[in-house]
Write an enzyme that holds these catalytic residues in place. Structure first.
Site, PDB file in Angstrom:
ATOM      1  N   ASP A  61       0.917   9.419  -2.648  1.00  0.00           N
ATOM      2  CA  ASP A  61       2.301   9.018  -2.912  1.00  0.00           C
ATOM      3  C   ASP A  61       2.540   8.782  -4.398  1.00  0.00           C
ATOM      4  O   ASP A  61       3.536   9.232  -4.965  1.00  0.00           O
ATOM      5  CB  ASP A  61       2.639   7.737  -2.131  1.00  0.00           C
ATOM      6  CG  ASP A  61       3.521   8.031  -0.927  1.00  0.00           C
ATOM      7  OD1 ASP A  61       3.652   9.217  -0.592  1.00  0.00           O
ATOM      8  OD2 ASP A  61       4.069   7.086  -0.344  1.00  0.00           O
TER       9      ASP A  61
ATOM     10  N   ASP B 203       5.578   7.253   6.221  1.00  0.00           N
ATOM     11  CA  ASP B 203       5.625   5.828   5.896  1.00  0.00           C
ATOM     12  C   ASP B 203       5.619   4.970   7.147  1.00  0.00           C
ATOM     13  O   ASP B 203       5.450   3.747   7.070  1.00  0.00           O
ATOM     14  CB  ASP B 203       6.879   5.521   5.071  1.00  0.00           C
ATOM     15  CG  ASP B 203       6.829   6.198   3.718  1.00  0.00           C
ATOM     16  OD1 ASP B 203       5.736   6.336   3.164  1.00  0.00           O
ATOM     17  OD2 ASP B 203       7.890   6.624   3.223  1.00  0.00           O
TER      18      ASP B 203
END
Length: 544
Positions: free
Chosen positions: A387, A440
């Protein structure tokens, strides 16, 4: 079909896509706000803001266009009631690189882009007594107007707004075909927090909560069923090896690392090949995964009321044995996904996307498990770095955030890719959506689901176990993500940057404090001896 041959193909693809797209909560249409990559200097230090250009034809409201304010010039009022209706005229010459021949009396002047600097156009317009300047881009996209490093004549006191090419064409047609066209320029501010973020938080937390309880229930039922079978086997004491839930894939550390490497390659491919046809391919693949997920969830829910239909099977070519219940609900799931694909661009299309997405995430969390805390730490740690790299570091290499560009579906002509949960921004005057990537939810969800399976199999209480604290840590981490998102003026944030330290850190801290860390790290879910072993141990104790 729920666990048929095609399921494994869907799960592998879905897990890869979900890992690729932990695109963080991003506000749709947010090209604006500050941009540190463009130069600032006195007289040229405005923030980039979206500007509404409301037109009135012969005093009657007509089309509304959206532009972007320049780095220079007077700031634009934020409230509609403070914005005056001002006559719009077309510049002569069209580029306004020389003083306009028109007689202006506080009018808004519309000019074409090109042939000279933006600041020169604005200065010429101001000197001709214009109240604002609309510069029409020569492309369909908006463009951020900045100042050149060597410019000094920056004492500009009128607003300057860039409009896309199609807006300029429509405005020109209005001017040519009607006697009076006026405009109203204002830039309403976005609220600090929108209720859409609250609903997204609830959807993410609720999805993990449901998936965790279903996963733990299946694990406990598997233990109960195996105990029943083993109690009937009186001739021998079977081995306890290989016990577990059928139809479950346990990932290992190598798989976790490989996932991130392959995901990076896949994300880069999406970035380079992003186009309308590629989005269509993703829509088709998402529909396949959504059908499988919705089918799996509905079969599990309805099996309590239609037990006979869920336990009766029929052989179908290619798919193998399928229960009558699955066969009955398949047409509904297929029709739902097809309808979403056809009408996904309408105002309510996000509802179907969220339903299919949540069902897919829950289904994947039932099939893909982490066996211990070590695998969970490696997976989340790699995803954390993934990320950070593709949201922040990629901006240094490609001049834009690869993750955010892919998540928004830039260059595709679509309003984002389908592998996202989204909710419309209710109180935002600019509309758009708040979004969160599947990854997520899925990746931290694997750790949270593992914690509840461990608690139930180890007979731990809610407060004495790990699930309650892991669930709280995930919810708090996601909340901090949204706080950071708003503090950063809507710029996309890597959610795992905040979620991973909270969830994994909570698990590690509690495990060490309670003395369970070594067991959680290596063994994971507690080993439960079979009934014969427990009975034999009990007899030995009694004989002593």
């Amino acid at each position: 079909m729920a666990l048929g041959k095609i399921c494994w193909v869907v799960v592998v693809f879905s897990a890869l896509i979900l890992l690729v797209l932990h695109a963080t909560p991003v506000i749709a249409g947010d090209i604006v706000n500050d941009d540190d990559s463009t130069p600032k200097k006195p007289g040229c230090e405005n923030q980039f803001v979206l500007v509404k250009v409301q037109t009135l034809v012969n005093g009657i409201e007509d089309a509304e266009f959206v532009g972007v304010g320049a780095r220079f010039g007077r700031t634009i009022v934020s409230k509609e009631k403070n914005a005056r209706h001002t006559r719009l005229i077309l510049s002569d010459p069209r580029d306004c690189c020389s003083p306009p021949k028109n007689k202006l009396a506080g009018d808004v002047i519309m000019v074409d882009r090109g042939n000279c600097r933006f600041t020169r156009k604005a200065n010429n317009a101001e000197n001709a007594n214009a109240s604002a300047i609309l510069i029409i881009n020569n492309q369909k996209e908006l463009y951020k107007m900045v100042c050149e490093p060597d410019e000094t004549d920056l004492d500009i006191h009128i607003p300057a707004v860039m409009l896309p090419q199609d807006a300029g064409t429509r405005l020109e047609n209005m001017l040519m075909s009607t006697s009076s066209v006026s405009v109203q320029l204002y830039s309403p501010r976005r609220p600090a927090v929108d209720i859409a973020e609250v609903f997204l938080w609830l959807m993410a937390v609720g999805t993990i909560l449901c998936a965790s309880y279903w996963s733990a229930w299946r694990a406990r039922q598997a233990v109960i069923e195996q105990d029943k079978v083993l109690k009937d086997a009186t001739d021998e004491i079977p081995s306890t090896e290989g016990r577990g839930v059928s139809g479950v894939v346990y990932i290992n550390t190598k798989t976790a690392v490989l996932f991130v490497v392959v995901a990076s390659c896949f994300l880069f491919m999406l970035y380079k090949l992003m186009s309308s046809w590629f989005i269509e391919v993703l829509v088709v693949l998402f529909c396949i995964g959504g059908i499988e997920g919705l089918q799996t969830c509905l079969s599990a829910l309805l099996s309590r009321w239609f037990k006979h239909a869920s336990e009766s099977y029929i052989k179908v070519p290619f798919f193998g044995a399928i229960s009558y219940l699955t066969l009955a609900i398949s047409p509904f799931c297929i029709a739902f996904a097809v309808l979403w694909a056809v009408y996904r661009s309408v105002s309510f299309g996000w509802i179907g996307q969220d339903i299919l997405g949540i069902a897919l995430i829950i289904a994947v969390l039932q099939i893909v498990h982490i066996p211990n805390l070590k695998v969970g730490a490696v997976l989340l740690g790699c995803a954390f770095l993934y990320d950070l790299f593709w949201v922040f570091v990629s901006t240094k290499l490609f001049s834009e955030s690869v993750m955010i560009v892919v998540a928004r579906g830039d260059k595709s002509g679509e309003d984002g890719i389908p592998m996202l949960l989204k909710f419309p921004r209710i109180f935002d005057p600019w509309g758009g959506y708040s979004i969160i990537g599947f990854g997520d939810i899925l990746l931290p969800g694997m750790l949270v689901a593992f914690s509840l399976r461990h608690d139930w199999l180890a007979n731990k209480s809610l407060r004495g176990g790990y699930f309650l604290w892991a669930m709280f840590a995930y919810g708090f981490g996601l909340l901090i993500t949204y706080v950071a998102l708003n503090l950063m003026d809507g710029h996309g944030q890597p959610a795992l940057l905040y979620i991973v330290p909270f969830t994994l850190g909570t698990f590690l801290t509690l495990g060490r404090k309670r003395g369970d860390l070594r067991n959680l790290w290596t063994r994971g879910e507690p080993e439960i001896p079979c009934p014969h072993v427990r009975l034999q141990q009990s007899d030995e104790v009694n004989n002593e």
